[in-house]
Design an enzyme around this catalytic site. Structure first.
Site, PDB file in Angstrom:
ATOM      1  N   GLU A 190      29.837  47.560  36.862  1.00 22.76           N
ATOM      2  CA  GLU A 190      29.725  47.159  38.268  1.00 22.76           C
ATOM      3  C   GLU A 190      28.498  47.740  38.968  1.00 22.76           C
ATOM      4  O   GLU A 190      27.800  47.039  39.694  1.00 22.76           O
ATOM      5  CB  GLU A 190      30.984  47.542  39.051  1.00 22.76           C
ATOM      6  CG  GLU A 190      32.195  46.653  38.772  1.00 22.76           C
ATOM      7  CD  GLU A 190      32.990  47.102  37.556  1.00 22.76           C
ATOM      8  OE1 GLU A 190      32.627  48.124  36.936  1.00 22.76           O
ATOM      9  OE2 GLU A 190      33.988  46.433  37.229  1.00 22.76           O
TER      10      GLU A 190
ATOM     11  N   HIS B 282      44.728  48.929  41.696  1.00 14.51           N
ATOM     12  CA  HIS B 282      44.340  47.534  41.969  1.00 14.51           C
ATOM     13  C   HIS B 282      44.775  47.096  43.363  1.00 14.51           C
ATOM     14  O   HIS B 282      44.855  45.915  43.631  1.00 14.51           O
ATOM     15  CB  HIS B 282      44.970  46.588  40.940  1.00 14.51           C
ATOM     16  CG  HIS B 282      44.217  46.480  39.663  1.00 14.51           C
ATOM     17  ND1 HIS B 282      44.321  47.398  38.661  1.00 14.51           N
ATOM     18  CD2 HIS B 282      43.329  45.548  39.226  1.00 14.51           C
ATOM     19  CE1 HIS B 282      43.550  47.039  37.635  1.00 14.51           C
ATOM     20  NE2 HIS B 282      42.920  45.929  37.953  1.00 14.51           N
TER      21      HIS B 282
END
Lengths: 326, 337
Positions: free
Chosen positions: A60, A129
């Site tokens: 990322e 998450h």
């Protein structure tokens, strides 16, 4: 005017902007051949090819950095990060680079990137998450942060973000991708600044952003049944904040509830209350109340997760408290 | 390379040394603030590599030891010095300082303080070159210390998978701030580390500008030829501390003495003298003209330039002239309520 899903709105914005300008590219994990985790780029790999719909490795920070570097040389990348939790890995390139390059170069360089990512709890995705983190990005000078609540803004704000010369963070929501709403058939741009009165009212203002606008709308329906006229204000943009719209609404209703899905500490609600105190303290008839998540990492267990995250009844209860009806 | 180019290169390196040493003095006089990282001792690397690149056409990016890379890339030295002074005429209008020199007019895309951050930015610049279909390349200069960041590995992988036109120049000066390479790094030969990403690489003497130029020529031809990234390592040594706040207690006097003997200015000067291209007298005259230029032109410009206006504090945070079509505000007609 057609009713389409939130993910279809994002896909349409991508498609139109990719067709409009060859310099627009999209990059992210699984966005190409696999079509995107939330289908937001489905079919675009087949249409625009691997050079413009770029499947990235799970890196990322550096693929975001590659997008930022490309943007400094004229490319307009739409960078998808699969979950805002993973965006924490990209904070160096987003906050130390993208947000600062224009300023520290004295305006000589710029980073017109778009970073899209879902933030929010869905169904038992557990602590790593389920982060929301909007408050972290909204505190960073040099960024724009927007939170589309439905398909129209998801479509029109993404299009504006691609054209805008600043780095724009678009915070979506895992529970909204299948939400449907009307989007005009003709090309439409939605501005990146400005709160929106989603429902007019006179007795109390319910302020939300992203998914929490829907909690406010549901609470407003219940309040209407009780004879209370609630105004619902969607912030739309968390950076910059539309101070005027907040002041106007509070001066009309004199009572406020702020609904945020995030934890409260140093959060969106604390910022909005500060704005209210600075802009129109004497317009308040009652102490503002924040509706927010529990101050814990989000638990997996279904009942516990439900208890950790605010719902429409929590907004209703807060409104009744502000109205002095409890 | 003809004699006049050789003379010019020596003068450039002398100029770079004097530029840095003069900024050291200005720092001691408190005319320059913040952190100041000097390039003295490593001049042959940036000078040699960029001599072989197409400056103004290719993109150049580096870390915080960036003054000389910016100047060799084409940034006016006056503006670089004015930036160190924090002046409005500086490369970054006084907003960046020593570590953040920018001059996009010559495609010098900045100095960055986060170690390893320029790796992905460089690959992004290269991606833009490839996307536009130009013959430009991106050149990224970083130190050995940067190779222990995750961005090194992530970027090498993507640059290789996507065959990006990027040249990574590793200036191995043996120390990551104050920690010697063998105490922090399992594989001390940096060029070996990119084998894991299938990137061709090589290691060379960074003190001899002729060696640097020959190596850079091959590396640049590889990258510009569309064969993907190349990683080139130069062994070098900084003569001063990591920054001005460095105690320099981690290096031995003996090691410093050995490297001073391999001063790039000395090596090249001796070679030009031996080839009868220059005499001691010529070099002394060169030194004198460099000092005069720095004092009379560059320092004077920095001293006499205006400070930025404090009223402009908020300028450059975002686009100062945004298009209302994208920014708003939301009109009444767009409101649902």
């Amino acid at each position: 005017m057609a009713e389409i899903a939130y993910w279809e709105a994002i896909r349409r914005a991508h498609d139109e902007e990719l067709a409009h300008d060859h310099m627009v590219i999209a990059m992210g994990e699984d966005i190409g051949v696999a079509g995107g985790t939330y289908k937001a780029t489905s079919g675009l790999y087949q249409k625009y090819g691997a050079a413009r719909i770029i499947d990235t490795p799970i890196s990322e920070n550096s693929y975001t950095g590659i997008g930022i570097g490309a943007s400094m040389a004229g490319v307009r990348p739409i960078i998808e990060i699969m979950s805002i939790n993973f965006a924490l890995l990209a904070l160096d390139t987003l906050i130390n680079a993208a947000a600062k390059i224009r300023y520290m170069s004295g305006g000589r360089a710029s980073c017109p990137i778009v970073m899209r990512t879902p933030g929010g709890t869905a169904h038992q995705l557990a602590a790593q998450h389920s982060a929301r983190l909007a408050r972290m990005f909204m505190s960073t000078p040099g960024l724009r942060v927007v939170t589309p609540r439905g398909p129209l803004d998801a479509y029109g704000m993404l299009k504006s973000a691609v054209r805008c010369n600043d780095p724009v963070i678009i915070i979506e929501h895992e529970s909204m991708y299948n939400m449907r709403g009307e989007v005009p058939d003709e090309e439409t741009f939605r501005p990146l600044e400005g709160a929106e009165v989603v429902r007019g009212g006179t007795d109390i203002t319910l302020i939300g952003y992203n998914y929490s606008v829907h909690l406010c709308l549901a609470a407003a329906d219940k309040l209407a049944a009780m004879g209370v006229s609630a105004e619902v204000l969607d912030l739309r943009a968390l950076r910059p904040i539309d101070r005027d719209s907040i002041r106007r609404s509070v001066e009309k209703t004199h009572k406020v509830v702020i609904a945020e899905e995030d934890e409260a500490t140093v959060g969106v609600g604390s910022e909005i209350i500060s704005v209210i105190i600075e802009e129109c303290f004497f317009a308040l008839d009652a102490q503002p109340v924040r509706v927010h998540a529990a101050d814990v990492p989000v638990p997996y267990n279904r009942q516990m997760e439900k208890a950790a995250i605010p719902n429409a009844d929590d907004v209703l209860a807060a409104a009744l408290k502000v109205l002095g009806r409890v | 390379m003809n004699a006049s180019d050789q003379k010019r290169l020596l003068r450039e390196m002398i100029f770079y040394r004097r530029f840095e040493e003069r900024s050291f003095e200005a720092y001691m006089e408190r005319k320059i603030g913040g952190f100041l990282h000097l390039y003295s001792g490593q001049e042959a690397v940036a000078t040699g590599v960029l001599e072989m690149a197409r400056c103004g056409h290719d993109y150049v990016i580096t870390g915080y030891r960036d003054h000389i890379h910016a100047i060799k890339a084409g940034a006016p030295p006056r503006e670089v010095m004015a930036e160190l002074y924090g002046k409005e005429t500086g490369s970054s209008r006084g907003r960046g300082g020593s570590m953040h020199i920018f001059d996009p007019t010559v495609n010098f895309m900045g100095g960055y303080a986060l170690v390893g951050q320029p790796f992905p930015l460089a690959a992004g610049l290269a991606l833009a070159c490839k996307h536009k279909g130009t013959d430009q390349i991106a050149i990224c200069f970083l130190g050995d210390g940067a190779n222990n960041q995750g961005t090194f590995h992530e970027t090498m992988n993507m640059a290789s998978v996507w065959k990006l036109p990027v040249l990574f120049v590793c200036e191995n000066n043996l120390y990551a701030i104050g920690t010697r390479i063998d105490r922090s790094t399992a594989v001390t030969d940096q060029y070996k580390r990119v084998a894991a990403y299938d990137i061709p690489s090589s290691q060379h003497d960074g003190q001899d500008i002729d060696v640097v130029m020959a190596a850079a020529t091959n590396a640049i031809a590889h990258v510009r030829g569309g064969k993907g990234p190349y990683f080139i390592e130069f062994m070098t040594y900084r003569q001063r501390g990591h920054s001005m706040s460095d105690s320099n207690a981690y290096r031995s006097k003996e090691e410093e003495r050995l490297w001073l003997e391999r001063d790039p200015l000395k090596i090249y000067g001796e070679r030009l003298k031996k080839a009868k291209i220059l005499t001691d007298k010529d070099i002394a005259a060169m030194e004198k003209s460099v000092l005069e230029e720095i004092e009379n032109d560059i320092i004077r410009f920095a001293e006499e330039s205006p400070e930025p206006r404090v009223e402009d504090l908020n300028k450059y945070c975002l686009d100062d002239k945004p298009d209302p079509r994208w920014i708003g505000p939301l009109t009444q007609g767009e409101q649902h309520g």
